[in-house]
Design an enzyme around this catalytic site. Sequence first.
Site, PDB file in Angstrom:
ATOM      1  N   ARG A 114       0.954  -1.125  -0.104  1.00 49.66           N
ATOM      2  CA  ARG A 114       0.156  -0.039  -0.060  1.00 49.66           C
ATOM      3  C   ARG A 114       1.027   1.062   0.123  1.00 49.66           C
ATOM      4  NH1 ARG A 114      -5.407   1.275   3.409  1.00 49.66           N
ATOM      5  NH2 ARG A 114      -6.134   0.146   1.689  1.00 49.66           N
ATOM      6  N   HIS A 170      -7.391   0.675  -6.664  1.00 46.18           N
ATOM      7  CA  HIS A 170      -7.541  -0.385  -5.388  1.00 46.18           C
ATOM      8  C   HIS A 170      -8.034  -1.393  -5.878  1.00 46.18           C
ATOM      9  CE1 HIS A 170      -7.677  -1.439  -1.264  1.00 46.18           C
ATOM     10  NE2 HIS A 170      -8.782  -0.493  -0.920  1.00 46.18           N
ATOM     11  N   GLN A 225      -9.895  -4.085  -3.644  1.00 47.35           N
ATOM     12  CA  GLN A 225     -11.406  -3.773  -3.104  1.00 47.35           C
ATOM     13  C   GLN A 225     -12.303  -4.025  -4.191  1.00 47.35           C
ATOM     14  OE1 GLN A 225     -12.054  -2.158   0.240  1.00 47.35           O
ATOM     15  NE2 GLN A 225     -14.113  -2.939  -0.426  1.00 47.35           N
ATOM     16  N   ASP A 243     -17.213   6.768  -1.746  1.00 46.95           N
ATOM     17  CA  ASP A 243     -15.927   6.799  -0.961  1.00 46.95           C
ATOM     18  C   ASP A 243     -15.747   8.051  -0.362  1.00 46.95           C
ATOM     19  OD1 ASP A 243     -13.560   5.952   0.095  1.00 46.95           O
ATOM     20  OD2 ASP A 243     -12.404   5.959  -1.856  1.00 46.95           O
ATOM     21  N   CYS A 295     -16.277   1.180   0.356  1.00 47.50           N
ATOM     22  CA  CYS A 295     -15.273   0.503   0.770  1.00 47.50           C
ATOM     23  C   CYS A 295     -14.615   0.655   2.175  1.00 47.50           C
ATOM     24  CB  CYS A 295     -13.896   0.693  -0.058  1.00 47.50           C
ATOM     25  SG  CYS A 295     -13.264   2.398   0.153  1.00 47.50           S
ATOM     26  N   ARG A 321     -13.184  -9.120   1.549  1.00 46.56           N
ATOM     27  CA  ARG A 321     -11.878  -8.597   1.111  1.00 46.56           C
ATOM     28  C   ARG A 321     -11.272  -9.731   1.530  1.00 46.56           C
ATOM     29  NH1 ARG A 321      -9.834  -3.386   1.295  1.00 46.56           N
ATOM     30  NH2 ARG A 321      -7.838  -4.457   0.829  1.00 46.56           N
TER      31      ARG A 321
HETATM   32  N1  NVA Z   1     -10.020   6.371  -1.589  1.00 51.73           N
HETATM   33  C1  NVA Z   1      -9.680   5.831  -0.031  1.00 51.73           C
HETATM   34  C2  NVA Z   1      -9.853   4.739  -0.100  1.00 51.73           C
HETATM   35  C3  NVA Z   1      -9.436   4.171   1.371  1.00 51.73           C
HETATM   36  C4  NVA Z   1      -9.676   2.616   1.603  1.00 51.73           C
HETATM   37  C5  NVA Z   1      -8.208   6.247   0.151  1.00 51.73           C
HETATM   38  O1  NVA Z   1      -7.391   6.338  -0.848  1.00 51.73           O
HETATM   39  O2  NVA Z   1      -7.906   6.863   1.192  1.00 51.73           O
HETATM   40  N1   CP Z   2     -11.289  -0.307   2.395  1.00 50.07           N
HETATM   41  C1   CP Z   2      -9.788  -0.428   2.902  1.00 50.07           C
HETATM   42  O1   CP Z   2      -8.824  -0.641   1.947  1.00 50.07           O
HETATM   43  O2   CP Z   2      -9.768  -0.286   4.044  1.00 50.07           O
HETATM   44  P1   CP Z   2      -8.594   0.071   5.144  1.00 50.07           P
HETATM   45  O3   CP Z   2      -8.005   1.534   4.476  1.00 50.07           O
HETATM   46  O4   CP Z   2      -8.827   0.050   6.442  1.00 50.07           O
HETATM   47  O5   CP Z   2      -7.470  -1.044   4.588  1.00 50.07           O
END
Ligand code: NVA
Ligand code: CP
Length: 304
Positions: free
Chosen positions: A104, A131, A134, A220, A260, A288
């Site tokens: 990540r 992502h 997800q 989101d 998500c 997930r």
């Molecule tokens: N769009 C959000 C998703 C978090 C799971 C982010 O990138 O923070």
């Molecule tokens: N939806 C998702 O990726 O959640 P986290 O940021 O908690 O991993």
Amino acid sequence: MAVRHFLQFKDFSRAEFEYLFQRARVIKDKFKRYETHHPLFDRTLVMIFEKASTRTRLSFEAGMQQLGGSAIYLNTRDSQLGRGEPVEDSAEVISRMSDLVMIRTFEQSIIERFAAHSRVPVINGLTNEYHPCQILADIFTFIEYRGAIEGKTVAWVGDSNNMCNTWLQAAEVLNFKVHVSTPPGYELDPHLVKVAGNPHLQVFADPMEACRDAHLVTTDVWTSMGFEAENEARIKAFADWRVDAEMMKIAAPDAVFMHCLPAHRGEEVTAEVIDGPQSVVWDEAENRMHAQKALMEYLLLGKL
Ligand code: NVA
Ligand code: CP
């Protein structure tokens, strides 16, 4: 043979997703029956986090343990990753001591560079741009509730972020439609997604219109990780892009709501919708783990 990675949704074919969805079903059923399933006995997953996470860490770590392997958590704060060691060097070293890597991070280019120097498969656990894990879980969830997603319509209300970009990739691979409505100034980036002449995309100025007859309504956070400095401006710009009961009402009668997570009730979605009868967010979150177990098994062992 070249190592397979899952860096973007479009890295896999439709046939591969079909396999993954049916495999996730089998793996989920085994989990529900407390049936031991250890195809990845002795294998090691390394998880690298440059941003916060609850679901992604938990689902990969628990999932790998349930598959008989183990998972190691690394973050930028207390590894050399945050002290300027080149991504390429990190990839060479980490991939000699592990069987699988999940990352990540910020720019997609970071994970692409890592993968280019990795001896083992690399999975995108979220970047600024995409992502894919997800969306894998989201579509598996849609299939559980409503059957095949082919030919259906997904309404995306809010930011043109990593989730939105990935929905659009999935629409192309799996042949469905996405209605996108973003506030002015937060439109889709044509460098990341095909906007002009994309038969899978329809852009709407009005979020209500985007939701009309949709089979799945989703949104989101207004401010994604890494964009916190823009939060105040975004709160103002996104005020009319909140999924509410009216939007769910204009959608298809059996439409489901997904997010998500983490969610901000009262910002991108009302509490009434996310806690309401059309919301499937808890199954979506649980899935997930099941979907990623299928993904990890497939990357290491192929079709079983
Ligand atoms: N769009 C959000 C998703 C978090 C799971 C982010 O990138 O923070
Ligand atoms: N939806 C998702 O990726 O959640 P986290 O940021 O908690 O991993």
